[in-house]
Design a protein around this motif. Structure first.
Motif, PDB file in Angstrom:
ATOM      1  N   THR A 250     166.618  59.351  66.549  1.00  0.00           N
ATOM      2  CA  THR A 250     165.186  59.595  66.744  1.00  0.00           C
ATOM      3  C   THR A 250     164.542  59.881  65.400  1.00  0.00           C
ATOM      4  OG1 THR A 250     165.838  60.632  68.813  1.00  0.00           O
ATOM      5  CG2 THR A 250     163.562  60.923  68.154  1.00  0.00           C
ATOM      6  N   LYS A 256     161.082  63.487  68.654  1.00  0.00           N
ATOM      7  CA  LYS A 256     162.106  64.549  68.651  1.00  0.00           C
ATOM      8  C   LYS A 256     161.689  65.697  69.576  1.00  0.00           C
ATOM      9  CE  LYS A 256     163.954  63.533  64.085  1.00  0.00           C
ATOM     10  NZ  LYS A 256     163.973  63.852  62.664  1.00  0.00           N
ATOM     11  N   ALA A 257     160.394  66.059  69.523  1.00  0.00           N
ATOM     12  CA  ALA A 257     159.887  67.135  70.387  1.00  0.00           C
ATOM     13  C   ALA A 257     159.962  66.741  71.861  1.00  0.00           C
ATOM     14  CB  ALA A 257     158.446  67.475  69.997  1.00  0.00           C
ATOM     15  N   SER A 260     163.594  66.797  73.016  1.00  0.00           N
ATOM     16  CA  SER A 260     164.158  68.151  73.097  1.00  0.00           C
ATOM     17  C   SER A 260     163.767  68.855  74.399  1.00  0.00           C
ATOM     18  CB  SER A 260     163.706  68.992  71.900  1.00  0.00           C
ATOM     19  OG  SER A 260     162.382  69.470  72.088  1.00  0.00           O
ATOM     20  N   ALA A 261     162.743  68.318  75.080  1.00  0.00           N
ATOM     21  CA  ALA A 261     162.278  68.931  76.332  1.00  0.00           C
ATOM     22  C   ALA A 261     163.095  68.490  77.549  1.00  0.00           C
ATOM     23  CB  ALA A 261     160.803  68.590  76.557  1.00  0.00           C
ATOM     24  N   MET A 271     170.070  74.603  74.079  1.00  0.00           N
ATOM     25  CA  MET A 271     169.008  73.620  73.833  1.00  0.00           C
ATOM     26  C   MET A 271     168.303  73.923  72.508  1.00  0.00           C
ATOM     27  SD  MET A 271     168.754  71.596  76.544  1.00  0.00           S
ATOM     28  CE  MET A 271     167.083  71.009  76.507  1.00  0.00           C
ATOM     29  N   ASN A 272     168.175  72.909  71.652  1.00  0.00           N
ATOM     30  CA  ASN A 272     167.385  73.062  70.421  1.00  0.00           C
ATOM     31  C   ASN A 272     165.962  72.597  70.705  1.00  0.00           C
ATOM     32  OD1 ASN A 272     169.530  73.997  68.842  1.00  0.00           O
ATOM     33  ND2 ASN A 272     170.284  71.903  68.580  1.00  0.00           N
ATOM     34  N   ARG A 273     165.237  73.432  71.390  1.00  0.00           N
ATOM     35  CA  ARG A 273     163.898  73.055  71.873  1.00  0.00           C
ATOM     36  C   ARG A 273     162.905  73.055  70.718  1.00  0.00           C
ATOM     37  NH1 ARG A 273     160.041  71.225  74.092  1.00  0.00           N
ATOM     38  NH2 ARG A 273     158.980  71.926  75.962  1.00  0.00           N
ATOM     39  N   VAL A 274     162.166  71.941  70.561  1.00  0.00           N
ATOM     40  CA  VAL A 274     161.086  71.868  69.564  1.00  0.00           C
ATOM     41  C   VAL A 274     159.779  72.162  70.295  1.00  0.00           C
ATOM     42  CG1 VAL A 274     159.880  70.407  67.900  1.00  0.00           C
ATOM     43  CG2 VAL A 274     162.346  70.102  68.260  1.00  0.00           C
TER      44      VAL A 274
END
Length: 325
Positions: A250, A256-257, A260-261, A271-274
């Motif tokens: 990505t 990417k955001a 990440s959801a 989770m590496n949530r943006v």
């Protein structure tokens, strides 16, 4: 390398603006830029998944490609013919080849018509079937879409959401199209019915050689059904490529955001949530420079003034971001 003969649909710099304000004499002064310079190519028999937040222009783009909205600027090529500017009478001959499955199965079916009439009306109109073979033809299409023969004389209010969506799919397929634009066809359905409809669409694609533009919010559905993926933000395409490239590598911060959801069905995975800051800017008054810079954690000075070029970053993988200049 894509064979030019295999390209069924090509969209070049497509724009669709709606007038939101005019002078006293009716001259437009403000536009809502719903689709702003979108380009892509789609091979015959493939599926293009279009993803993005609500209001990013996905549905408007689909409707503009089918000329349900007039094109403001740009070109739409279908089977080597530019269809965005041909006269309406000429385009009507092509209409059976380009169909749409609408998002809301409740609103898109006439409550005054039986299922048989809904599915067969356009096939009769375009002379794909005569009156003598009409019932048999419609029952054949219904069977293909998993609808029982005794539904023929029933009305839409007698069906569940999943059955109504099958009726909408049957209506589109009765015209023997080559291109089907699926506008969030499963978003109003529960998960088990979603799976049935998605699997049916894939099966029909194999049987009939269909080409799909699949518009959705649900990235897991897009990953399951798509060959290519395009990501839209505020009317523009910010990233485009094969499903494998988009999910494995990505590039754009917005993509990417979004990715990440997606929830991971494993309680032990962190989770590496943006988290995106701020709200989506107005498409009537988009930010100068990169449209995403007001919410981007990688924002640089150049992003605030210069719009990034949409270009090929790696083979077959396009992105519009200054990080890859």
């Amino acid at each position: 390398m894509i064979d030019e003969k295999e390209i069924l649909l090509e969209v070049k710099n497509l724009k669709k603006y709606f007038v939101v304000d005019t002078t006293f004499f009716g001259k437009p002064t403000k536009y809502l830029k719903a689709v702003d310079d979108v380009s892509f190519r789609l091979e015959k028999g493939k599926t293009l998944g279009i993803v993005g937040e609500s209001g990013c222009g996905k549905t408007t783009m689909g409707r503009t490609v089918l000329r349900l909205y007039d094109v403001t600027d740009g070109e739409v090529w279908f089977k080597g013919q530019e269809v965005s500017k041909i006269p309406e009478r000429e385009f009507n001959k092509l209409r059976p080849n380009m169909q749409m499955i609408f998002q809301d199965p409740y609103a898109s079916l006439s409550p005054r018509m039986t299922v048989g009439e809904i599915i067969g009306e356009a096939a009769l109109e375009h002379k794909l079937v005569d009156k003598a073979n009409y019932r048999e033809y419609v029952l054949g299409v219904m069977k293909m879409c998993g609808l029982q023969p005794h539904y023929f004389d029933r009305y839409p209010h007698e069906f569940s959401g999943g059955q109504r969506q099958r009726i909408c799919i049957a209506r589109a397929l009765a015209l023997k199209p080559e291109l089907v634009i699926c506008d969030e066809p499963v978003s109003a359905l529960d998960v088990s019915i979603q799976a049935q409809i998605i699997n049916m669409l894939k099966e029909l694609q194999k049987q009939l050689g269909l080409t799909y533009v699949f518009i959705s919010h649900d990235l897991s559905v897009v990953k399951h059904i798509s060959d290519e993926v395009g990501v839209m933000y505020l009317g523009s395409m910010v990233e485009y490529g094969s499903k494998e490239r988009i999910f494995a590598n990505t590039l754009h911060p917005y993509t990417k955001a979004l990715f990440s959801a997606v929830p991971v069905p494993n309680p032990h995975v962190k989770m590496n949530r943006v988290i995106l800051k701020g709200d989506i800017p107005s498409p009537v008054n988009p930010p100068q420079g990169c449209k995403f810079h007001t919410r981007c954690e990688h924002c640089m000075e150049v992003c605030k003034t210069v719009a990034p070029q949409y270009k090929e970053v790696e083979s077959g993988h396009f992105c519009a971001c200054h990080l890859y200049d």
